[in-house]
Every structure is written in C-alpha cells, then in structure tokens.
Design a protein around this motif. Sequence first.
Motif, PDB file in Angstrom:
ATOM      1  N   VAL A   1       0.877  -1.165   0.000  1.00 12.72           N
ATOM      2  CA  VAL A   1       0.000   0.000   0.000  1.00 12.72           C
ATOM      3  C   VAL A   1       0.914   1.214   0.000  1.00 12.72           C
ATOM      4  N   ASN A   2       1.312   1.657  -1.178  1.00 10.58           N
ATOM      5  CA  ASN A   2       2.358   2.656  -1.269  1.00 10.58           C
ATOM      6  C   ASN A   2       1.849   4.059  -0.938  1.00 10.58           C
ATOM      7  N   ASP A   3       2.798   5.009  -0.885  1.00  9.55           N
ATOM      8  CA  ASP A   3       2.541   6.291  -0.247  1.00  9.55           C
ATOM      9  C   ASP A   3       1.380   7.088  -0.830  1.00  9.55           C
ATOM     10  N   ARG A   4       1.185   7.043  -2.131  1.00  7.59           N
ATOM     11  CA  ARG A   4       0.126   7.853  -2.760  1.00  7.59           C
ATOM     12  C   ARG A   4      -1.247   7.226  -2.607  1.00  7.59           C
ATOM     13  N   THR A   5      -1.315   6.036  -2.036  1.00  6.37           N
ATOM     14  CA  THR A   5      -2.567   5.284  -1.979  1.00  6.37           C
ATOM     15  C   THR A   5      -3.563   5.843  -0.981  1.00  6.37           C
ATOM     16  N   ARG A   6      -4.795   5.950  -1.437  1.00  5.14           N
ATOM     17  CA  ARG A   6      -5.971   6.087  -0.578  1.00  5.14           C
ATOM     18  C   ARG A   6      -6.947   5.054  -1.111  1.00  5.14           C
ATOM     19  N   ALA A   7      -7.279   4.034  -0.311  1.00  8.82           N
ATOM     20  CA  ALA A   7      -8.018   2.898  -0.856  1.00  8.82           C
ATOM     21  C   ALA A   7      -9.026   2.355   0.138  1.00  8.82           C
ATOM     22  N   TYR A   8     -10.075   1.760  -0.420  1.00 10.22           N
ATOM     23  CA  TYR A   8     -11.141   1.114   0.343  1.00 10.22           C
ATOM     24  C   TYR A   8     -11.260  -0.329  -0.129  1.00 10.22           C
ATOM     25  N   VAL A   9     -11.082  -1.268   0.795  1.00  8.26           N
ATOM     26  CA  VAL A   9     -11.150  -2.698   0.497  1.00  8.26           C
ATOM     27  C   VAL A   9     -12.327  -3.274   1.263  1.00  8.26           C
ATOM     28  N   VAL A  10     -13.286  -3.856   0.561  1.00  4.71           N
ATOM     29  CA  VAL A  10     -14.508  -4.332   1.205  1.00  4.71           C
ATOM     30  C   VAL A  10     -14.831  -5.754   0.767  1.00  4.71           C
ATOM     31  N   SER A  11     -15.287  -6.554   1.709  1.00  2.00           N
ATOM     32  CA  SER A  11     -15.706  -7.938   1.449  1.00  2.00           C
ATOM     33  C   SER A  11     -14.639  -8.695   0.687  1.00  2.00           C
ATOM     34  N   SER A  12     -13.411  -8.580   1.142  1.00  2.75           N
ATOM     35  CA  SER A  12     -12.276  -9.170   0.438  1.00  2.75           C
ATOM     36  C   SER A  12     -11.457 -10.052   1.371  1.00  2.75           C
ATOM     37  N   TYR A  13     -10.376 -10.630   0.819  1.00  2.00           N
ATOM     38  CA  TYR A  13      -9.548 -11.592   1.550  1.00  2.00           C
ATOM     39  C   TYR A  13      -8.091 -11.344   1.210  1.00  2.00           C
ATOM     40  N   VAL A  14      -7.242 -11.240   2.239  1.00  2.00           N
ATOM     41  CA  VAL A  14      -5.807 -11.053   2.040  1.00  2.00           C
ATOM     42  C   VAL A  14      -5.069 -12.076   2.890  1.00  2.00           C
ATOM     43  N   GLU A  15      -4.098 -12.778   2.281  1.00  2.00           N
ATOM     44  CA  GLU A  15      -3.323 -13.728   3.054  1.00  2.00           C
ATOM     45  C   GLU A  15      -1.837 -13.588   2.773  1.00  2.00           C
ATOM     46  N   GLY A  16      -1.051 -14.041   3.730  1.00  2.00           N
ATOM     47  CA  GLY A  16       0.392 -14.014   3.577  1.00  2.00           C
ATOM     48  C   GLY A  16       1.066 -14.576   4.806  1.00  2.00           C
ATOM     49  N   THR A  17       2.392 -14.310   4.929  1.00  2.00           N
ATOM     50  CA  THR A  17       3.151 -14.859   6.042  1.00  2.00           C
ATOM     51  C   THR A  17       3.781 -13.780   6.917  1.00  2.00           C
ATOM     52  N   THR A  18       4.536 -12.860   6.327  1.00  2.00           N
ATOM     53  CA  THR A  18       5.243 -11.840   7.094  1.00  2.00           C
ATOM     54  C   THR A  18       5.076 -10.480   6.437  1.00  2.00           C
ATOM     55  N   ASP A  19       4.729  -9.462   7.216  1.00  2.00           N
ATOM     56  CA  ASP A  19       4.594  -8.091   6.699  1.00  2.00           C
ATOM     57  C   ASP A  19       3.726  -8.055   5.454  1.00  2.00           C
ATOM     58  N   PHE A  20       2.682  -8.844   5.414  1.00  2.00           N
ATOM     59  CA  PHE A  20       2.007  -9.040   4.134  1.00  2.00           C
ATOM     60  C   PHE A  20       1.015  -7.943   3.772  1.00  2.00           C
ATOM     61  N   ILE A  21       0.848  -6.952   4.638  1.00  2.00           N
ATOM     62  CA  ILE A  21       0.193  -5.690   4.272  1.00  2.00           C
ATOM     63  C   ILE A  21       1.132  -4.594   4.747  1.00  2.00           C
ATOM     64  N   PHE A  22       1.735  -3.848   3.833  1.00  2.00           N
ATOM     65  CA  PHE A  22       2.803  -2.932   4.230  1.00  2.00           C
ATOM     66  C   PHE A  22       2.830  -1.697   3.351  1.00  2.00           C
ATOM     67  N   GLY A  23       3.441  -0.628   3.846  1.00  2.00           N
ATOM     68  CA  GLY A  23       3.607   0.590   3.081  1.00  2.00           C
ATOM     69  C   GLY A  23       3.124   1.823   3.813  1.00  2.00           C
ATOM     70  N   GLY A  24       3.217   2.959   3.126  1.00  2.00           N
ATOM     71  CA  GLY A  24       2.950   4.254   3.732  1.00  2.00           C
ATOM     72  C   GLY A  24       1.638   4.887   3.341  1.00  2.00           C
ATOM     73  N   GLY A  25       0.774   4.174   2.622  1.00  2.00           N
ATOM     74  CA  GLY A  25      -0.497   4.728   2.177  1.00  2.00           C
ATOM     75  C   GLY A  25      -1.578   4.666   3.237  1.00  2.00           C
ATOM     76  N   THR A  26      -2.766   5.120   2.851  1.00  2.00           N
ATOM     77  CA  THR A  26      -3.945   5.119   3.724  1.00  2.00           C
ATOM     78  C   THR A  26      -4.970   4.169   3.155  1.00  2.00           C
ATOM     79  N   ILE A  27      -5.445   3.246   3.985  1.00  2.00           N
ATOM     80  CA  ILE A  27      -6.339   2.210   3.479  1.00  2.00           C
ATOM     81  C   ILE A  27      -7.292   1.755   4.567  1.00  2.00           C
ATOM     82  N   VAL A  28      -8.520   1.441   4.173  1.00  2.00           N
ATOM     83  CA  VAL A  28      -9.541   0.887   5.069  1.00  2.00           C
ATOM     84  C   VAL A  28      -9.943  -0.483   4.565  1.00  2.00           C
ATOM     85  N   PHE A  29      -9.827  -1.478   5.430  1.00  2.00           N
ATOM     86  CA  PHE A  29     -10.348  -2.818   5.154  1.00  2.00           C
ATOM     87  C   PHE A  29     -11.658  -2.948   5.920  1.00  2.00           C
TER      88      PHE A  29
END
Length: 493
Positions: free
Chosen positions: A338-366
Amino acid sequence: MSRTRFSGRRIAIASSAVAAALAAPAAIVALVTPAGAAVAPVNGGTYTLASGSSGKCVVVTGAGTDNGARLAQVQCDSTAADQQFRAVSQNGAYGLVNVNSGKCVDVPNFSTTPGEQLWQWTCGTSTNQTWTLSPSTVADRYLIRSNHNNLCASNKDGSTAGNNPIIQEPCSDTARMQWRFNPTGSTPTTPPTTTPPSSGTPTVASDGSGTYRTVQEAIDAVPANNTTRRVITIKPGTYRQVVRVSSNKPHITLQGLGSSPSNTTIVYNNSAHTSGTSGSASMFVDGANFVAENLTISNDYDENTYETGDQAVALHLNADRAVLRNVRLLGDQDTFLVNDRTRAYVVSSYVEGTTDFIFGGGTIVFNASTIHEKRSTGGTITAASTDAAKTYGFLFYRSTITGAGSNNTNLGRPWRQGAQVLYRESTLSNTIKNAQPWTNMGDATWQNARFLEYRNTGSGAAVNSNRPQLSDSQAATYTPQRYLAGTDGWNPM
C-alpha cells in the motif's frame, strides 16, 4: 517506495413467497424483495432492529456486556450502542453482533422451545448464532430465522410495551416477527456495482472469445488520460502475466466474470531476489479511481526457493481513490504493498500471507474483510510506514483476523517510526499473540508507533498495557470516513 532494506536477507519473524423463503436451506435467501422493499442488510452494516408490531427496537437489557444478557424492546434510539447490531456474514447467512457488548444474538443453550427469550453470548459461528434474513410480504421488513431450529425472532405477543421480551417462535409472516433493519450513521452502503449483462463478449478471454487475450492488452487500449469509467470484464481463467495500470490510465475497472473471485486469477511469480521488493508485483496500479471486483491477484512465488529475497508482492497499489471489492490477494511475504500515494477502500475481500504481508505508507480501510496469516508458526500482519505528518494509515474495520497457528501472530510492526495502524471492532482469532501483539522493526519501536485497537472481540482480543486502546471519544475521529475523506471528501462507503 523502495523496500531494499530487507531484500538481501530472509525475514525470520516468523404468503407462498414467504413460505418458500422459510423453507429454504440455511443460506442467505436470494432477496428478490417485494416491490418497494428495502435492500437486504449488507455484511458489515450496523442497524437498529425495529419491530413491525410495536415500532420499538431490540436492545440488550441493561446495556449488559455479560453472556446471557437478555433481549427486549425499547423506544428506538439509533445512537445507542446497545440497540445497534452489526450483520456479519457467516455460514451462508448472518451473525448479529451487538455493538455495545461485542457479543452475538444467540439461542439459549441451543433451545428448540418456542417462547424462549433470546440472549447474547460470546460470538462464534455455530447455527444457534446464525440467522437467515427472509423478505416479508410487507415492504421494508424481514423475518429473522434461526439456522439452528428454524424458529423466528419475535416481539412476544406483538406487545407495544417497553422491555417486552424478544423470543423465538414458529415462523409466520405476522407483524410481531417482521423487522425493519434501519441503518445507523456508521453503516456502509453497498458500493455501486459495475456488473455487465451476463450475455455479450467479455473484454478479455485467454481462449480468444473476448476482444483481447490478455488483461494488459485491454488496459493498453484505454485512451491515455481518459475521463470516464472503463470496465474491463475478464472471463474466468488464469492469466499468468504482469499487469500495469499506469498513472495516465485512470478510471479503470477490472472485473472478473466468474461466480466467485477464485474463478478469475491474475498471477505471476517475480520476487525480491530477481526484481527487488517493490518491483516484484504481479499487478502494479498507479491510475487514480481504480476498481477491482470479483477476482484474485496472486504472486505464487514460493518463499522457500532461496535463502534471501523472499518478498514477493501480489498487488503494488500506488493510486488515489482505489476500491477493491470481493477481491482475493494471495502471497507469502509482502503480499500487498500500500504505497505512499494510496488512498483505498477494500470491502468484502480476503488477504493472506506470512510476514509483513500488508505494508507501506499509504492510507487504506479494510471493511468486512478477512485477513489470514497462513504460516502455522505465525508471523507479522502489517509493516506500516506511515509518515509521521499523516494522520491516518491502516484501518481494519469490522473485519476478521484468522491464522493457521495459535498465539503466535503479531498485529504489526513499524517499518517507519510513527507508523499508524488501527484494528477497530474486528474479530481477532486465537492466532494473535494475546499478551503482546505488536513488535519492533529494526530501530523503530512499536511503543513509539501509533498502534491502536478499539472494541475488538474474539479469543485474540485483550486489553492490557501492551495493547493501546482508543477511548470512545477518540474513536469518533478514527472512522473509515475520516481515514478516506482526504481534502476532497471522498467516501466510497
């Protein structure tokens, strides 16, 4: 943003119509509502439940927070948390979570006895906490049927008296069993859909039945700096390619045409070992007003391939006003940048990973999404690098945090000092480290980051000195709308 500081080593952190509806199996009834009826409650929405016979609303008696507190009706007050219930999708139907207590509407002791007064209990996913919402023949009203015993929630005897019990009884489409779901101010409305007709030629189909064979060809065909929404429909299948939506390609929607997001997959397997972390993505999005719907974005690089360079990004998002709806993001380490310029809305979704798997300097709502730590030995979910001058970073709102392990997963660590992350009104499973879920990254300490929680529930939720909590008054400034508004008042909810 480059992330080369870790690319050289392995991270070890580890009526007849109603009769038919009531006879349906335990699933969300396809709500083809009578003319003029309200739309069904949405997953993650918060409502007061008003009785069709009295106009009064369901309340947890005494604003109780304990297991076993009974349900009754009182004069409606949409601002009272003990009258607010959040709809949570589960088992093909819904759970109903009281906002004040964080506990769920429950059939006491799995009772099958008509007349039993309903209560609240610690939330789970069993059938006695699962409710099918069926449209009434009366506009704007729904029946609330238990998936455990097929009995319906009812205002006892249809009384108009305050504190009258809410009970279960055999379902019938009568006023005492008809309920209006009145959205509160915090309820997300369903985002506008862009679903095309089921017939017609898809934009992209790898078998040649579409206008283009690859997703990138379809994006390249969109005029530079276009000012209108361009919906690129993608036929079910696997598209092994790197996809780029450049900054001069705004207003693009990528939409999978399958019955679920798993039917349409964009995937590649670059990694930090060959491409650097930020360059390893299967999809890069820089174009503003981007939308992705009903598809999967994956990086299937195996983090066990090399001893170094394990980072392998699925989606590198660096776009303002982006929306991901019913999307899966799959990877191992560093799934979602989620990089610095990001402004994002994530709804009814699925994210998976192992380490630091959601990262960055942007603004985001899950919102109403599932975040899954897939390594049985645990890991760290977030590595935010929010600039200290930026108020808002990552918000996990009314979402579910799950994992393959137990008591071994961190909520986050600061990639940059001052990182901002909030888990709000979410369900945290036992995968989360209970005593201390935040950790350090290099010289950046979690105590000096802006790591917060508010009214979370589940076995992974706790309140202690290692788990900073928002106060109720502070929470008013940490809503999804505040995160996303920016200077232009954007509100995708």
